[in-house]
Design a protein around this motif. Structure first.
Motif, PDB file in Angstrom:
ATOM      1  N   LYS A 192     -14.912   3.982   4.254  1.00 43.95           N
ATOM      2  CA  LYS A 192     -13.565   4.211   5.072  1.00 43.95           C
ATOM      3  C   LYS A 192     -12.462   3.728   4.146  1.00 43.95           C
ATOM      4  CE  LYS A 192     -11.399   2.432   9.436  1.00 43.95           C
ATOM      5  NZ  LYS A 192     -11.602   1.533  10.188  1.00 43.95           N
ATOM      6  N   LYS A 193     -11.216   4.557   4.463  1.00 46.52           N
ATOM      7  CA  LYS A 193      -9.996   4.266   3.838  1.00 46.52           C
ATOM      8  C   LYS A 193      -9.007   3.722   4.828  1.00 46.52           C
ATOM      9  CE  LYS A 193      -8.575   7.336   0.820  1.00 46.52           C
ATOM     10  NZ  LYS A 193      -7.850   8.462   0.115  1.00 46.52           N
ATOM     11  N   ILE A 194      -8.724   2.441   4.407  1.00 43.25           N
ATOM     12  CA  ILE A 194      -7.747   1.772   5.574  1.00 43.25           C
ATOM     13  C   ILE A 194      -6.364   2.379   5.459  1.00 43.25           C
ATOM     14  CG2 ILE A 194      -6.652  -0.222   5.843  1.00 43.25           C
ATOM     15  CD1 ILE A 194      -9.699  -0.590   6.262  1.00 43.25           C
ATOM     16  N   ASN A 195      -5.801   2.436   6.643  1.00 47.57           N
ATOM     17  CA  ASN A 195      -4.523   3.031   6.825  1.00 47.57           C
ATOM     18  C   ASN A 195      -3.416   1.919   6.127  1.00 47.57           C
ATOM     19  OD1 ASN A 195      -5.515   5.059   8.148  1.00 47.57           O
ATOM     20  ND2 ASN A 195      -5.039   4.000  10.204  1.00 47.57           N
ATOM     21  N   GLU A 239      -1.303   7.039   7.140  1.00 46.12           N
ATOM     22  CA  GLU A 239      -2.635   7.057   7.627  1.00 46.12           C
ATOM     23  C   GLU A 239      -3.868   7.514   6.440  1.00 46.12           C
ATOM     24  OE1 GLU A 239      -5.285   9.224  11.193  1.00 46.12           O
ATOM     25  OE2 GLU A 239      -3.193   9.825  11.072  1.00 46.12           O
ATOM     26  N   GLN A 285      -9.764   1.670  -0.337  1.00 47.17           N
ATOM     27  CA  GLN A 285     -10.729   2.044   0.127  1.00 47.17           C
ATOM     28  C   GLN A 285     -11.958   0.975   0.313  1.00 47.17           C
ATOM     29  OE1 GLN A 285     -12.019   6.186  -2.170  1.00 47.17           O
ATOM     30  NE2 GLN A 285     -11.442   4.673  -3.511  1.00 47.17           N
ATOM     31  N   VAL A 286     -12.665   0.952   1.487  1.00 45.50           N
ATOM     32  CA  VAL A 286     -13.732  -0.141   1.722  1.00 45.50           C
ATOM     33  C   VAL A 286     -14.985   0.339   2.139  1.00 45.50           C
ATOM     34  CG1 VAL A 286     -13.979  -1.898   3.329  1.00 45.50           C
ATOM     35  CG2 VAL A 286     -11.604  -1.413   2.615  1.00 45.50           C
ATOM     36  N   TYR A 320       0.819  -1.373  -0.127  1.00 45.23           N
ATOM     37  CA  TYR A 320      -0.042  -0.113  -0.037  1.00 45.23           C
ATOM     38  C   TYR A 320       0.953   1.410   0.047  1.00 45.23           C
ATOM     39  CZ  TYR A 320      -3.953  -3.284   1.191  1.00 45.23           C
ATOM     40  OH  TYR A 320      -4.702  -4.161   1.143  1.00 45.23           O
ATOM     41  N   GLN A 379     -18.423  -6.197   3.908  1.00 45.68           N
ATOM     42  CA  GLN A 379     -17.397  -5.471   3.335  1.00 45.68           C
ATOM     43  C   GLN A 379     -17.169  -5.743   1.946  1.00 45.68           C
ATOM     44  OE1 GLN A 379     -13.878  -5.088   6.160  1.00 45.68           O
ATOM     45  NE2 GLN A 379     -15.222  -3.245   6.813  1.00 45.68           N
ATOM     46  N   ASN A 388      -6.032   4.849  -5.075  1.00 45.39           N
ATOM     47  CA  ASN A 388      -7.607   4.334  -5.064  1.00 45.39           C
ATOM     48  C   ASN A 388      -7.944   4.496  -6.588  1.00 45.39           C
ATOM     49  OD1 ASN A 388      -8.168   3.327  -2.460  1.00 45.39           O
ATOM     50  ND2 ASN A 388      -7.738   5.182  -2.006  1.00 45.39           N
ATOM     51  N   GLY A 400      -4.421   3.762   2.454  1.00 49.07           N
ATOM     52  CA  GLY A 400      -4.657   2.378   1.713  1.00 49.07           C
ATOM     53  C   GLY A 400      -5.817   2.232   0.875  1.00 49.07           C
ATOM     54  N   THR A 428     -18.522  -0.710   3.869  1.00 44.09           N
ATOM     55  CA  THR A 428     -19.213  -1.550   4.651  1.00 44.09           C
ATOM     56  C   THR A 428     -20.830  -1.361   4.389  1.00 44.09           C
ATOM     57  OG1 THR A 428     -17.780  -1.322   6.608  1.00 44.09           O
ATOM     58  CG2 THR A 428     -20.030  -2.290   7.077  1.00 44.09           C
TER      59      THR A 428
END
Length: 233
Positions: A167-170, A175, A180-181, A40, A200, A45, A178, A183
């Motif tokens: 949400k965007k994962i770290n 921070e 984009q996710v 990452y 997810q 993204n 990573g 839910t």
């Protein structure tokens, strides 16, 4: 003699200091390499684009979506909407359906009932469950990202409320750098998140000509924990 010993000690200290310095340099290099080697580290993204409608995308990847297409074949109105309406579709791969059917037939075996499949499961119940994965309008991550508490959306049929949280994962050292996710949740008519059924995405923002496709985790079970209850009659 004392002077000679002091000279030897000084040399040893100098050698020890050099070793420490080299170790620090090596550690820094290793850390730097690990950071750069992170999957990452340079993550972007990116939006994928598909030159066709949503149904054409599923057909182009039929080996992954055979089961979803089978259900849609039994529901022609829903199938047509994947061509002619503006939608956001949460696509389910074959494993999502296989797990649901397996759980159903395990329950039916205990009740000495015959096995069922997607081909002969109750069509009205399939419509109710499949409709939850087809959302009116275009909800890519760009539209969803400003809402920290997520967004309520409506299914294509029955005006059923679903919920999407961005949400965007770290990533390592970055921070929010990573993937984009999303839910995706069935609120089950409750305002309390603890009662929701949630899953997810593993991929987002596949843009088709009439909407956007997000791919759900293969660990999700079709029906948001309602398949057995609805079909096992």
């Amino acid at each position: 003699m004392i002077k000679r010993n002091i000279q030897i000690s000084s040399k040893r200290l100098a050698g020890y200091g050099l070793k420490v310095l080299l170790a620090v340099i090596c550690c820094s290099a290793i850390f730097s390499c690990k950071k750069n080697d992170s999957p990452y580290y340079d993550y972007r993204n990116e939006v994928q684009e598909f030159d066709g409608d949503i149904l054409a995308y599923l057909n182009a990847n039929r080996s992954q979506y055979d089961s979803m297409l089978l259900v849609l074949d039994r529901l022609p109105a829903l199938k047509d909407s994947l061509v002619n309406r503006k939608l956001t579709v949460f696509a389910l791969n074959n494993k999502c359906f296989q797990t649901a059917i397996s759980e159903l037939n395990q329950a039916r075996a205990l009740q000495s009932k015959r096995k069922l499949s997607l081909q002969n499961s109750d069509i009205l119940e399939l419509d109710t469950m499949m409709s939850k994965y087809l959302i009116r309008g275009n909800y890519g991550t760009e539209r969803l990202s400003p809402f920290v508490d997520g967004s309520y959306v409506e299914s294509i049929n029955h005006d059923y409320p679903m919920h999407i949280l961005y949400k965007k994962i770290n990533a390592s050292g970055f921070e929010g750098g990573g993937p984009q996710v999303l839910t995706f949740s069935d609120p089950k008519g409750s305002i309390f998140v603890k009662f929701w059924e949630r899953t997810q995405t593993v991929a987002v923002n596949i843009k088709a000509k009439n909407g956007v496709i997000h791919i759900l985790s293969p660990g999700h079970v079709f029906g948001f924990n309602e398949f057995v209850k609805r079909i096992n009659k």
